[in-house]
Each structure stands twice: as structure tokens, then as C-alpha cells.
Design an enzyme around this catalytic site. Structure first.
Site, PDB file in Angstrom:
ATOM      1  N   LYS A 126      -9.473  -0.505 -20.433  1.00  0.00           N
ATOM      2  CA  LYS A 126      -9.574   0.710 -21.235  1.00  0.00           C
ATOM      3  C   LYS A 126     -10.908   0.754 -21.976  1.00  0.00           C
ATOM      4  O   LYS A 126     -11.388  -0.248 -22.494  1.00  0.00           O
ATOM      5  CB  LYS A 126      -8.414   0.790 -22.233  1.00  0.00           C
ATOM      6  CG  LYS A 126      -7.056   1.036 -21.570  1.00  0.00           C
ATOM      7  CD  LYS A 126      -5.963   1.097 -22.611  1.00  0.00           C
ATOM      8  CE  LYS A 126      -4.608   1.368 -21.971  1.00  0.00           C
ATOM      9  NZ  LYS A 126      -4.514   2.713 -21.391  1.00  0.00           N
ATOM     10  N   ASP A 130       4.683   2.220  -5.415  1.00  0.00           N
ATOM     11  CA  ASP A 130       4.444   3.118  -6.541  1.00  0.00           C
ATOM     12  C   ASP A 130       3.113   2.847  -7.223  1.00  0.00           C
ATOM     13  O   ASP A 130       2.378   3.781  -7.563  1.00  0.00           O
ATOM     14  CB  ASP A 130       5.592   2.972  -7.543  1.00  0.00           C
ATOM     15  CG  ASP A 130       5.533   4.023  -8.639  1.00  0.00           C
ATOM     16  OD1 ASP A 130       5.656   5.221  -8.326  1.00  0.00           O
ATOM     17  OD2 ASP A 130       5.360   3.648  -9.818  1.00  0.00           O
ATOM     18  N   LYS A 166       9.705   0.281 -27.086  1.00  0.00           N
ATOM     19  CA  LYS A 166      10.045   1.454 -26.280  1.00  0.00           C
ATOM     20  C   LYS A 166      10.834   2.442 -27.145  1.00  0.00           C
ATOM     21  O   LYS A 166      11.458   2.075 -28.132  1.00  0.00           O
ATOM     22  CB  LYS A 166      10.914   1.044 -25.087  1.00  0.00           C
ATOM     23  CG  LYS A 166      10.267   0.026 -24.156  1.00  0.00           C
ATOM     24  CD  LYS A 166       9.205   0.653 -23.291  1.00  0.00           C
ATOM     25  CE  LYS A 166       8.738  -0.319 -22.215  1.00  0.00           C
ATOM     26  NZ  LYS A 166       7.644   0.243 -21.401  1.00  0.00           N
ATOM     27  N   ARG A 215       0.263   4.219  -5.151  1.00  0.00           N
ATOM     28  CA  ARG A 215       0.206   5.673  -5.137  1.00  0.00           C
ATOM     29  C   ARG A 215      -0.255   6.228  -6.487  1.00  0.00           C
ATOM     30  O   ARG A 215      -1.041   7.170  -6.538  1.00  0.00           O
ATOM     31  CB  ARG A 215       1.572   6.254  -4.782  1.00  0.00           C
ATOM     32  CG  ARG A 215       2.023   5.942  -3.348  1.00  0.00           C
ATOM     33  CD  ARG A 215       3.409   6.498  -3.044  1.00  0.00           C
ATOM     34  NE  ARG A 215       3.424   7.941  -3.146  1.00  0.00           N
ATOM     35  CZ  ARG A 215       3.963   8.637  -4.144  1.00  0.00           C
ATOM     36  NH1 ARG A 215       4.536   7.988  -5.172  1.00  0.00           N
ATOM     37  NH2 ARG A 215       3.939   9.959  -4.156  1.00  0.00           N
ATOM     38  N   ASP A 220       6.987  -8.749 -21.604  1.00  0.00           N
ATOM     39  CA  ASP A 220       6.361  -7.599 -20.958  1.00  0.00           C
ATOM     40  C   ASP A 220       5.078  -7.174 -21.641  1.00  0.00           C
ATOM     41  O   ASP A 220       4.128  -6.750 -20.974  1.00  0.00           O
ATOM     42  CB  ASP A 220       7.345  -6.423 -20.939  1.00  0.00           C
ATOM     43  CG  ASP A 220       6.796  -5.216 -20.191  1.00  0.00           C
ATOM     44  OD1 ASP A 220       6.367  -5.382 -19.027  1.00  0.00           O
ATOM     45  OD2 ASP A 220       6.793  -4.110 -20.762  1.00  0.00           O
ATOM     46  N   GLU A 243       5.543   3.118 -27.429  1.00  0.00           N
ATOM     47  CA  GLU A 243       5.796   4.049 -26.339  1.00  0.00           C
ATOM     48  C   GLU A 243       7.018   4.890 -26.648  1.00  0.00           C
ATOM     49  O   GLU A 243       7.960   4.409 -27.284  1.00  0.00           O
ATOM     50  CB  GLU A 243       6.012   3.293 -25.025  1.00  0.00           C
ATOM     51  CG  GLU A 243       4.828   2.448 -24.595  1.00  0.00           C
ATOM     52  CD  GLU A 243       5.119   1.661 -23.325  1.00  0.00           C
ATOM     53  OE1 GLU A 243       4.719   2.132 -22.244  1.00  0.00           O
ATOM     54  OE2 GLU A 243       5.747   0.595 -23.429  1.00  0.00           O
ATOM     55  N   HIS A 264      -0.617  -8.034 -23.011  1.00  0.00           N
ATOM     56  CA  HIS A 264      -1.410  -6.944 -23.583  1.00  0.00           C
ATOM     57  C   HIS A 264      -1.803  -7.205 -25.036  1.00  0.00           C
ATOM     58  O   HIS A 264      -2.981  -7.171 -25.399  1.00  0.00           O
ATOM     59  CB  HIS A 264      -0.643  -5.620 -23.509  1.00  0.00           C
ATOM     60  CG  HIS A 264      -0.383  -5.140 -22.123  1.00  0.00           C
ATOM     61  ND1 HIS A 264      -1.192  -5.453 -21.057  1.00  0.00           N
ATOM     62  CD2 HIS A 264       0.587  -4.340 -21.619  1.00  0.00           C
ATOM     63  CE1 HIS A 264      -0.721  -4.880 -19.969  1.00  0.00           C
ATOM     64  NE2 HIS A 264       0.360  -4.208 -20.274  1.00  0.00           N
ATOM     65  N   GLY A 272       0.783  -1.235   0.000  1.00  0.00           N
ATOM     66  CA  GLY A 272       0.000   0.000   0.000  1.00  0.00           C
ATOM     67  C   GLY A 272       0.805   1.271   0.000  1.00  0.00           C
ATOM     68  O   GLY A 272       0.253   2.351  -0.249  1.00  0.00           O
TER      69      GLY A 272
END
Length: 484
Positions: free
Chosen positions: A182, A21, A331, A24, A235, A216, A240, A18
Site C-alpha cells: 500500500k 478467486d 470484523k 480473478r 489472520d 473492517e 499485517h 489461475g
């Protein structure tokens, strides 16, 4: 028309990790926005759990800071933040030991939905699962949320699934892939199965090929340790892009119900042919335009990990035989661009002659940064001088067409967390689906490792390695998006 928000019952949500990153940046802001929409009922508790020795008041201060940083526009109302924080509690828990578990049990309410979000590294999942059962915190209304990666390969994915299955029923396990939350990703199903215009054409007879791009501009600095172990294939492609492929290619489920949808997605993965070596392009970005090279970002001058991968795959079934799917992700590319392009075949005969040129209908589904759908159609170019054809877009930007509904719509984490609370697993991956995806991915990775393949270099902020373009051009096609 005012959209209807489905209410939820009182719940307890424990965020292991909690103070981290992900909590948050994503989880706590998502919960705050759901609170502002009236979906955190009175009596619900949001409990942060981590090893840090904090009081609840200190944790509430941390939460308030996170909200100001990541959703400052709506977190500027101090009274709303204070009201939200009344739901927030904190317990120090040692996942691998005995400390804090009794205090956590004391915080939980009886006879409510209990959701435990594993916002921690996958190496801690098993410890948390055992701890929850050992301390009597697992009941019929218990759910756990686990983040990717769901294993590093088929063997580790199977081991993780077996471990979780010892403590939870599959109906209690929510493997979260934020891409499936999404708005536009879910619209794939609406476009396909809610429009008679498209579904009769959604097959190899009418579609030439389909492209899926997730690009990205960011590099991997700060994530080097993780990325060196994963690479773009593990990844992004294994999860995805695989999920996007499934939603595009799957057969209509009997109904929009969790297992019916996931059954059809599983069939797609199992129908995928093995990918041939000449249909795979791996790349690694080099320094350009002020950006460091991948090898500098990961502090490994001999790294052979790919930051880019493009491949051609085939879904070997009745609907898609002969129609290739091209997947591309990377990337440090030229633009942040996630989209799906469905390229339809030429008309069987052009009545306008060769001088009219080649024109194809394309359906482009933009996932980010600007969600929307564009259908390119061929019309006559205005003006005298004969029949000159030109392609024009029928463009629907969701922000323009739906206005405030889009501006105020929930993000992926908001939607998925609320689905966990409601017990709706439609947008979450099932154990057999995860294992089937790894069973297809592993041979690709093992193949290039056995061949000693080295990623092709490409400049940072470019379109990727030239070989990815050549792979398409050899077949008379070209990539859409990025700089096109």
C-alpha cells in the site's frame, strides 16, 4: 514532474490457481493495469495453471470477464483487453501428480525471469515446490510468490520454511503481504526517515503511545472454515499489524535495501515483551442491524474464535522503553478504517494554566479508505476573550495534494508483483522474520486457550467490546478512529 516508471525485462509469470478467486480479483487485474502502463514487455507470458481442463482461448475469455468485473473502467476498451490476452496462456497442471508439467515447461521461455505465483491453499505449497524442481523448472532467475498464512503457528511455519528451503534459496522466495504494497504503508518510511521534523521526536521521550487500528465492516460469511482455524490474531495481528508495528518502531536501516530493512524489522519483533493477560481483549460480533452473528456466519453455535482482538504491547529497547503500542483489529466494526496514530506527550509545562485544558499533538496516518496524513497542532481559538486553545488538523489528503498521481497510482498487488519481477525483496517477509512473529504470537494464543478465555460479545457495526475501551481508559487513554 512526471514520475519515472522503472522498466522491467521480459518475464514469464505462472499463476498456480489461475482460475481461483485471488487470481480473478487481484492478480490478473494488477497485471492488466501494469500492461496498460507498459510494464509487460513484448515476449512476456502470463500463464494460468490449474486442474481445470481449459484451452488457452477459454482461459482468455475467463480473464476478459474478470477484468470487466473488477477493473471495468479501464477494461472497457476491447482492443486493449485483446492485446493483453495475447500474453495470456493456460496449462492444466496437477500439483500433486505428473499431469501437465511437461506442457508447462514447454510454455516457458529460456533465459528469462520465471516467477511462479502460488495462488493456492498453503497445503499445496510443498507439492508445487517439489514439482517445479522435479521437472527442471528451477534456475537462477526463478522466483516463487507465496501468500499468507505462512504457517498456522511457529512449528508449521518452520516446517514450511524448511520445505521451501530444500528447493529454493531464500533470495528466491517472496512471502507476499499485500499490506506492505500500500502506498501509505510505504510512506511510513518516507515520513519517518525523510523528514527531519519527525525523526528526532520518534522515541519514548516525546511519544506517549502509538495506536494501530485495522477495522473492517464485513463479516466472515463465506470464509467460515478458514476463519474458525485462524481468528483475528492469526489472520491479522501476526502479519499485517505486526508489519505496521515494525515499520513504525524500527531503527533507521543503513540504506533502503532489502536485507537492511528486514534486519531492522526483525530486531523490533525480537524486542517485543510478552503480552500480559489483562492487556488482551478478544471479541466476537453478535447479530445487529440486519447482520448475522459470527456464530451464524461460521455455522458453529459454540465457537470461541475471536473476530476482534485488541492488545497492548511494549517494545523493550532503548528507543521505546515505556511507550506502549496498542493494536486493534476486527470484523463487523462501525467503519472500514485502517490507521496509525502517534500521540505525542504533553508539553512539560503549560504557561496557559489549567483552564486551557489538555492538548496533545497527534500524527495520524490513514491507510484506508482515504490515504493521507494529518498532524493535529494546538493554536489559539480565534476571537476575543482570552487565550483559549483548540486543536486543529494540518491535513494532507494524498488525493487532493497529489491529484492525478494518486488517482493513477498502482495498487498493492501491482507494485509487489513488479517487485518480484525486478528481484526486489524489500517489501516481502524473510523466513526468520516470519518465525519470530510466530514465536511472539503463539504464547498469546496458548495462554488464552489454557485459561479457557471466551471472546467478549459486541454488536455488529459497533466499536468492538467495551473491555477494549476499558483497557485504554484504565491508563488515561482512548482509542482514535472509528467513531471518534
Amino acid at each position: 514532474m512526471v514520475s519515472r516508471i522503472i522498466p522491467v525485462e521480459t518475464f514469464d509469470l505462472v499463476i498456480f490457481g489461475g482460475t481461483g478467486d485471488l487470481a480473478r480479483r487481484k492478480i490478473l487485474p494488477a497485471l492488466f493495469k501494469r500492461f496498460c502502463s507498459g510494464q509487460v514487455p513484448d515476449g512476456s507470458k502470463l500463464i494460468g495453471a490449474a486442474r481445470s481442463d481449459l484451452t488457452t482461448q477459454a482461459y482468455r475469455a475467463l480473464v476478459a470477464e474478470a477484468l470487466l468485473e473488477f477493473v471495468g473502467d479501464i477494461a472497457s476498451d476491447a482492443e486493449t483487453v485483446r492485446a493483453f490476452c495475447e500474453h495470456v496462456h493456460y496449462v492444466s497442471v496437477d500439483a500433486r501428480g505428473e499431469t501437465g508439467w511437461s506442457a508447462l515447461a514447454a510454455e516457458l521461455s529460456p533465459e528469462t525471469v520465471r516467477a511462479f505465483y502460488f495462488s493456492v491453499g498453503p497445503g499445496v505449497y510443498s507439492d508445487l515446490a517439489r514439482g517445479l524442481e522435479r521437472h527442471g523448472l528451477v534456475g537462477p532467475e526463478t522466483r516463487i510468490v507465496v501468500e499468507k498464512p505462512f504457517g498456522h503457528d511457529l512449528e508449521t511455519a518452520q516446517a514450511l520454511n524448511r520445505e521451501l528451503a530444500q528447493h529454493f534459496d531464500e533470495s528466491q522466495i517472496y512471502r507476499i503481504d499485500h499490506y506492505l504494497g500500500k502506498e501509505t504503508v510505504q510512506n511510513l518510511m518516507a515520513v519517518r526517515f525523510g523528514n527531519m521534523l519527525f525523526e528526532p521526536l520518534w522515541n519514548a521521550q516525546y511519544i506517549d503511545h502509538i495506536q494501530i487500528t485495522v477495522a473492517e465492516t464485513v463479516g466472515v460469511a463465506g470464509r467460515g472454515d478458514y476463519y474458525e482455524k485462524s481468528g483475528a490474531m492469526r489472520d491479522m495481528v501476526q502479519n499485517h499489524l505486526m508489519q505496521l508495528l515494525c515499520l513504525i518502531a524500527m531503527e533507521p536501516p543503513a540504506q533502503f535495501e532489502p536485507d537492511a530493512v528486514r534486519d531492522e524489522k526483525l530486531k523490533v519483533i525480537r524486542a517485543l515483551d510478552a503480552v500480559q493477560p489483562h492487556h488482551i481483549v478478544r471479541g466476537q460480533y453478535t447479530a445487529a442491524d440486519g447482520a448475522a452473528a459470527y456464530r451464524e456466519d461460521v455455522d458453529n453455535p459454540r465457537s470461541k474464535t475471536e473476530s476482534f482482538v485488541a492488545l497492548k504491547c511494549q517494545v523493550n529497547n532503548w528507543r521505546w522503553a515505556g511507550t506502549p503500542f496498542y493494536l486493534r483489529t476486527g470484523k463487523r466494526l462501525r467503519a472500514r478504517d485502517s490507521e496509525i496514530t502517534v500521540v505525542f506527550k504533553d508539553t512539560p509545562h503549560s504557561i496557559f494554566g489549567p483552564e486551557a485544558g489538555r492538548h496533545r499533538n497527534e500524527l495520524n496516518i490513514q491507510l484506508q479508505p482515504n490515504e493521507g496524513i494529518t498532524l493535529n497542532v494546538t493554536i489559539k481559538e480565534p476571537g476575543p476573550g482570552g487565550m483559549r486553545l483548540v486543536d486543529v488538523p494540518l491535513d494532507m489528503s494524498f488525493a487532493e495534494a497529489l491529484g492525478p498521481k494518486v488517482q493513477g497510482s498502482s495498487d498493492a498487488y501491482e507494485r509487489l508483483i513488479m517487485d518480484v519481477i525486478r528481484g526486489n525483496q524489500t517489501l516481502f517477509m524473510r523466513d526468520d522474520e516470519v518465525e519470530a512473529a510466530w514465536a511472539w504470537t503463539d504464547p498469546i494464543i496458548h495462554g488464552w486457550e489454557a485459561r479457557g478465555d471466551v471472546p467478549k460479545p459486541y454488536d455488529a457495526f459497533a466499536h468492538g467490546p467495551d473491555d477494549a475501551d476499558l483497557m485504554m481508559r484504565r491508563e488515561g487513554r482512548e482509542w482514535r478512529g472509528l467513531d471518534k
